[in-house]
Motif scaffolding. Structure first.
Motif, mmCIF file in Angstrom:
data_model
loop_
_atom_site.group_PDB
_atom_site.id
_atom_site.type_symbol
_atom_site.label_atom_id
_atom_site.label_comp_id
_atom_site.label_asym_id
_atom_site.label_seq_id
_atom_site.Cartn_x
_atom_site.Cartn_y
_atom_site.Cartn_z
ATOM 1 N N ILE A 20 80.801 -23.917 44.799
ATOM 2 C CA ILE A 20 82.003 -24.483 45.398
ATOM 3 C C ILE A 20 83.229 -23.620 45.142
ATOM 4 N N THR A 21 83.250 -22.929 44.025
ATOM 5 C CA THR A 21 84.462 -22.228 43.608
ATOM 6 C C THR A 21 84.238 -20.752 43.306
ATOM 7 N N VAL A 22 85.346 -20.029 43.295
ATOM 8 C CA VAL A 22 85.433 -18.686 42.737
ATOM 9 C C VAL A 22 86.748 -18.628 41.957
ATOM 10 N N GLY A 23 86.925 -17.570 41.192
ATOM 11 C CA GLY A 23 88.194 -17.348 40.519
ATOM 12 C C GLY A 23 89.072 -16.445 41.372
ATOM 13 N N ARG A 24 90.217 -16.953 41.797
ATOM 14 C CA ARG A 24 91.073 -16.199 42.715
ATOM 15 C C ARG A 24 91.525 -14.874 42.112
#
Length: 220
Positions: A20-24
């Motif tokens: 769902i996510t990544v680190g920007r």
């Protein structure tokens, strides 16, 4: 014989995420690295950084790694990448497909707060991945030597969840691009080397009898 004999070229925009996510902040860093490369260097980088993927419903490829790179390349308008097929689950549909993916540790349905979500929360395109600043923090701490890279799937997310309750989110990011404050990374490196993190993958800290006893006492 071609070095790409087991690889398939695919449209980057068609690849399906499995998280769902990544680190920007990590995406920003990868874009900066890409911007420094000349054309031939970019071609070599794409050839060397293929995306491991599972063939899923409707023949679509579901990537199981390199999500940050995928987002960065998408934002840099790269159109195609190389995919390494790991398995063919194209005959499995719906929730059964995702259950198999998670069984093989090829999916991570957890959101930017560390909460478990339904499989439908996993976006259909890499451009729609959400920002989790603690995932960025975990990556930057690893690069700073706070812990060692581990082969276990989604190890960085375990570190993100370790940092989440200990470092306020408002002290993490410098600006809207997700850039992290150096002070936050330094604090997290110190936490990563402490005895409380000794069970996490890649831990490289030192445990003494005194701080181990203190850690156990604080946990009870």
């Amino acid at each position: 014989m071609s070095s790409h004999q087991h690889l398939i070229q695919a449209a980057l925009a068609d690849l399906h995420p499995t998280q769902i996510t990544v680190g920007r902040a990590e995406v920003v860093a990868k874009r900066a690295q890409w911007a420094q490369l000349k054309r031939k260097e970019r071609d070599r980088t794409l050839a060397a950084h293929w995306f491991p993927a599972v063939k899923g419903p409707n023949g679509r490829f579901y990537i199981v790694d390199h999500h940050h790179l995928g987002v960065a390349l998408h934002e840099e308008r790269v159109e195609s990448v190389w995919v390494m097929p790991l398995d063919d689950l194209s005959e499995v549909a719906g929730e059964n497909f995702w259950r198999l993916m998670e069984f093989h540790r090829w999916a991570h349905p957890y959101d930017e707060t560390g909460k478990r979500r339904g499989y439908d929360a996993i976006p259909s395109k890499i451009a729609k991945l959400r920002n989790d600043p603690y995932r960025s923090l975990a990556g930057f701490v690893r690069n700073a030597g706070g812990y060692a890279k581990d082969a276990a799937p989604f190890a960085e997310f375990l570190w993100a969840d370790f940092f989440r309750p200990q470092i306020p989110v408002k002290t993490l990011e410098r600006g809207s691009d997700g850039t992290l404050l150096p002070e936050a990374v330094q604090q997290a490196v110190a936490l990563a080397r402490g005895p409380a993190a000794r069970c996490l993958p890649g831990w490289t800290g030192v445990t003494t009898a005194a701080n181990l006893s203190a850690s156990i006492g604080n946990a009870t």
